[in-house]
Design an enzyme around this catalytic site. Sequence first.
Site: not given
Ligand code: 5GP
Length: 112
Positions: A29-31, A98, A100, A85, A94
């Site tokens: 799950r996303d944080i 990943h 979503h 993304n 990140v």
């Molecule tokens: P991006 O913006 O790179 O497409 O998505 C990165 C996602 O990772 C974001 O939706 C963010 O909320 C999630 N995220 C960042 N740090 C953590 C973490 O430590 N644990 C979890 N489960 N999700 C994270």
Amino acid sequence: MDDCLFCKIVAGEIPGDIVHTTERTVAFRDINPQAPTHVLVVPKAHFANAADLAAGDPQASAELVTAAAAVATAEGHDDYRLVYNTGEGVGQTVFHTHLHLLAGRPMTWPPG
Ligand code: 5GP
Ligand code: ZN
């Protein structure tokens, strides 16, 4: 990758709320969830983005999508959105591929 957040979640070095695993993927799950279901599906191996993964491990790339669909079904969603993304300019924060999975609320198009 030594300093990669999602490699550490895959390795169990940082806790993650893991909902599904396959041979090549982990889903957690996303944080900071943006929908009632917001799950990130990642390859166990490190790739920086979706295109690098597709070129380097097509099987894992396909498995991300089938794993996301399995999670959506398990959580009762026929309708869902999948998002990659790629690059800081569109919000990638990140740099471990990943996918979503977002579901459980109405969504608009185009995305913001
Ligand atoms: P991006 O913006 O790179 O497409 O998505 C990165 C996602 O990772 C974001 O939706 C963010 O909320 C999630 N995220 C960042 N740090 C953590 C973490 O430590 N644990 C979890 N489960 N999700 C994270
Ligand atoms: Zn990584």
